[in-house]
Write a protein that holds these residues in place. Structure first.
Motif, PDB file in Angstrom:
ATOM      1  N   ALA A 151       0.814  -1.221   0.000  1.00  0.00           N
ATOM      2  CA  ALA A 151       0.000   0.000   0.000  1.00  0.00           C
ATOM      3  C   ALA A 151       0.844   1.266   0.000  1.00  0.00           C
ATOM      4  O   ALA A 151       0.550   2.219  -0.730  1.00  0.00           O
ATOM      5  CB  ALA A 151      -0.939  -0.008   1.201  1.00  0.00           C
ATOM      6  N   ARG A 152       1.886   1.293   0.800  1.00  0.00           N
ATOM      7  CA  ARG A 152       2.688   2.515   0.899  1.00  0.00           C
ATOM      8  C   ARG A 152       3.395   2.825  -0.422  1.00  0.00           C
ATOM      9  O   ARG A 152       3.433   3.974  -0.867  1.00  0.00           O
ATOM     10  CB  ARG A 152       3.701   2.388   2.039  1.00  0.00           C
ATOM     11  CG  ARG A 152       4.351   3.713   2.425  1.00  0.00           C
ATOM     12  CD  ARG A 152       5.061   3.600   3.769  1.00  0.00           C
ATOM     13  NE  ARG A 152       4.154   3.183   4.818  1.00  0.00           N
ATOM     14  CZ  ARG A 152       3.296   3.997   5.440  1.00  0.00           C
ATOM     15  NH1 ARG A 152       3.240   5.278   5.101  1.00  0.00           N
ATOM     16  NH2 ARG A 152       2.505   3.537   6.387  1.00  0.00           N
ATOM     17  N   GLU A 153       3.945   1.805  -1.043  1.00  0.00           N
ATOM     18  CA  GLU A 153       4.632   2.011  -2.317  1.00  0.00           C
ATOM     19  C   GLU A 153       3.662   2.445  -3.406  1.00  0.00           C
ATOM     20  O   GLU A 153       3.934   3.364  -4.178  1.00  0.00           O
ATOM     21  CB  GLU A 153       5.356   0.733  -2.733  1.00  0.00           C
ATOM     22  CG  GLU A 153       6.174   0.864  -3.998  1.00  0.00           C
ATOM     23  CD  GLU A 153       6.899  -0.412  -4.370  1.00  0.00           C
ATOM     24  OE1 GLU A 153       7.441  -0.463  -5.495  1.00  0.00           O
ATOM     25  OE2 GLU A 153       6.915  -1.359  -3.551  1.00  0.00           O
ATOM     26  N   GLY A 162      -2.493  11.487  -9.852  1.00  0.00           N
ATOM     27  CA  GLY A 162      -3.579  12.402  -9.520  1.00  0.00           C
ATOM     28  C   GLY A 162      -4.579  11.873  -8.521  1.00  0.00           C
ATOM     29  O   GLY A 162      -5.534  12.570  -8.166  1.00  0.00           O
ATOM     30  N   PHE A 163      -4.404  10.631  -8.032  1.00  0.00           N
ATOM     31  CA  PHE A 163      -5.303  10.078  -7.029  1.00  0.00           C
ATOM     32  C   PHE A 163      -5.056  10.729  -5.666  1.00  0.00           C
ATOM     33  O   PHE A 163      -3.944  11.169  -5.369  1.00  0.00           O
ATOM     34  CB  PHE A 163      -5.083   8.566  -6.880  1.00  0.00           C
ATOM     35  CG  PHE A 163      -5.592   7.734  -8.017  1.00  0.00           C
ATOM     36  CD1 PHE A 163      -6.849   7.137  -7.955  1.00  0.00           C
ATOM     37  CD2 PHE A 163      -4.808   7.524  -9.136  1.00  0.00           C
ATOM     38  CE1 PHE A 163      -7.306   6.341  -8.995  1.00  0.00           C
ATOM     39  CE2 PHE A 163      -5.256   6.730 -10.192  1.00  0.00           C
ATOM     40  CZ  PHE A 163      -6.507   6.140 -10.125  1.00  0.00           C
ATOM     41  N   ASP A 164      -6.097  10.759  -4.839  1.00  0.00           N
ATOM     42  CA  ASP A 164      -5.962  11.193  -3.441  1.00  0.00           C
ATOM     43  C   ASP A 164      -5.899   9.931  -2.588  1.00  0.00           C
ATOM     44  O   ASP A 164      -6.878   9.532  -1.968  1.00  0.00           O
ATOM     45  CB  ASP A 164      -7.137  12.078  -3.041  1.00  0.00           C
ATOM     46  CG  ASP A 164      -7.043  12.559  -1.591  1.00  0.00           C
ATOM     47  OD1 ASP A 164      -5.949  12.422  -0.991  1.00  0.00           O
ATOM     48  OD2 ASP A 164      -8.058  13.049  -1.057  1.00  0.00           O
ATOM     49  N   ALA A 165      -4.745   9.276  -2.614  1.00  0.00           N
ATOM     50  CA  ALA A 165      -4.590   7.975  -1.967  1.00  0.00           C
ATOM     51  C   ALA A 165      -3.805   8.094  -0.668  1.00  0.00           C
ATOM     52  O   ALA A 165      -2.755   8.734  -0.634  1.00  0.00           O
ATOM     53  CB  ALA A 165      -3.888   7.000  -2.909  1.00  0.00           C
ATOM     54  N   LYS A 166      -4.316   7.468   0.382  1.00  0.00           N
ATOM     55  CA  LYS A 166      -3.643   7.452   1.675  1.00  0.00           C
ATOM     56  C   LYS A 166      -3.628   6.022   2.205  1.00  0.00           C
ATOM     57  O   LYS A 166      -4.543   5.240   1.942  1.00  0.00           O
ATOM     58  CB  LYS A 166      -4.358   8.372   2.667  1.00  0.00           C
ATOM     59  CG  LYS A 166      -4.282   9.854   2.293  1.00  0.00           C
ATOM     60  CD  LYS A 166      -5.005  10.712   3.323  1.00  0.00           C
ATOM     61  CE  LYS A 166      -4.809  12.200   3.031  1.00  0.00           C
ATOM     62  NZ  LYS A 166      -5.338  12.588   1.696  1.00  0.00           N
ATOM     63  N   VAL A 167      -2.600   5.698   2.958  1.00  0.00           N
ATOM     64  CA  VAL A 167      -2.460   4.349   3.501  1.00  0.00           C
ATOM     65  C   VAL A 167      -3.254   4.229   4.789  1.00  0.00           C
ATOM     66  O   VAL A 167      -3.067   5.025   5.722  1.00  0.00           O
ATOM     67  CB  VAL A 167      -0.979   4.010   3.755  1.00  0.00           C
ATOM     68  CG1 VAL A 167      -0.847   2.610   4.363  1.00  0.00           C
ATOM     69  CG2 VAL A 167      -0.179   4.095   2.457  1.00  0.00           C
TER      70      VAL A 167
END
Length: 308
Positions: A151-153, A162-167
């Motif tokens: 997930a972090r990578e 452009g995603f708003d991705a957080k772990v």
């Protein structure tokens, strides 16, 4: 030191070319990212609109899950909740070694773990994704929680796209648990509003009910919220019902009987059945946006009940 990959040079495969898949395709193509899509509806009666959209945005269309997986560097699975594991199985036969697989689906933690075992076992890199609100207003920047060992990578690569991705967690199931527990409330509110407002309309007490709700919850515009809930369920009740069935499974996985979730799923599916019969008129999404009055839809429901 190894140079990190440039995700904008990836071939991105979208499994599911519905509302979410098309939005992602549009936003990725604006960045000249190569996109290929597959949807089981490509061979059905709705295929014309899908082909038209793909041609307009220069999205390649694959003939099967396996054909898409064979050429992809990164796969996004955005299908109905009940198909999450089946899609993982269909892609696993041809997935490239090291290919990222982002499970965008509203599935239970148990289903996510089963899908992960399939993809990872075939040499792919599975990451669960939990979409935390409705996609259309935010598009590619919809808040997204990630979970799993990669997930972090992957989060860093998704942000570059452009995603708003957080772990959420390195442990599978945590992100989906957050999503599922939230859906107990949000999808349950949709079902309760439809049931409450339609019943109030039948008894002629809707204005008094809305006034009382406004007093108790002054921060919510119940007129506007009610209209939004009615239209979203009319348009997407089938997909929502499948999601809430996964919510119910999430509740069962801890040993609790999912009484509320089961009722919500039934109400969402019931609304979808009414929509399929044409009770609410055209299913064109633009037409929904032009008819914001929930009372009109409640009256249609009541008229249908009288006819039954």
């Amino acid at each position: 030191m190894t140079k990190p990959p440039d995700p904008k040079r990836w071939q991105i495969g979208l499994i599911g070319y519905g509302e979410v898949g098309r939005i992602l395709a549009e936003d990725l193509r604006k960045q000249d990212v190569r996109v290929c899509a597959y949807d089981i509806k490509l061979g059905g009666g709705q295929s014309g609109a899908l082909h038209e959209h793909a041609e307009r945005f220069a999205v390649a269309l694959a003939p099967s899950h396996a054909a898409l997986a064979a050429d992809a560097d990164f796969i996004v699975s955005a299908v109905t909740a009940s198909q999450a594991v089946a899609v993982a199985q269909a892609c696993a036969a041809a997935i490239r070694n090291g290919c990222w697989f982002l499970d965008f689906n509203s599935a239970s933690p148990g289903a996510k773990r089963r899908a992960a075992a399939i993809i990872d076992g075939a040499g792919g890199r599975y990451v669960e994704g939990a979409v935390m609100t409705s996609v259309p207003p935010y598009r590619i920047k919809v808040p997204l929680l990630l979970g799993g060992g990669g997930a972090r990578e992957l989060a860093q690569l998704l942000v570059a796209l452009g995603f708003d991705a957080k772990v959420a967690s390195g442990e599978l199931g945590v992100a989906s648990a957050v999503k599922m527990c939230r859906s107990i409330m949000i999808k349950g509110m949709e079902a309760m509003v439809i049931e409450s407002f339609t019943t109030a309309r039948a008894y002629g007490v809707e204005d008094a009910v809305l006034a009382s709700l406004a007093t108790t919850f002054p921060g919510i515009d119940w007129e506007k919220q009610g209209a939004y809930f009615f239209q979203r369920v009319i348009e997407h009740g089938r997909r929502r019902a499948e999601e809430v069935r996964e919510v119910a499974e999430t509740v069962r996985e801890i040993g609790l009987a999912p009484w509320s979730s089961q009722g919500t799923a039934e109400r969402q599916a019931w609304m979808a059945d009414l929509a399929d019969t044409g009770v609410f008129g055209t299913r064109d999404s633009k037409a929904f946006a032009r008819s914001p009055d929930w009372r009109t839809e409640a009256d249609r429901i009541l008229d249908q009940l009288k006819r039954a």
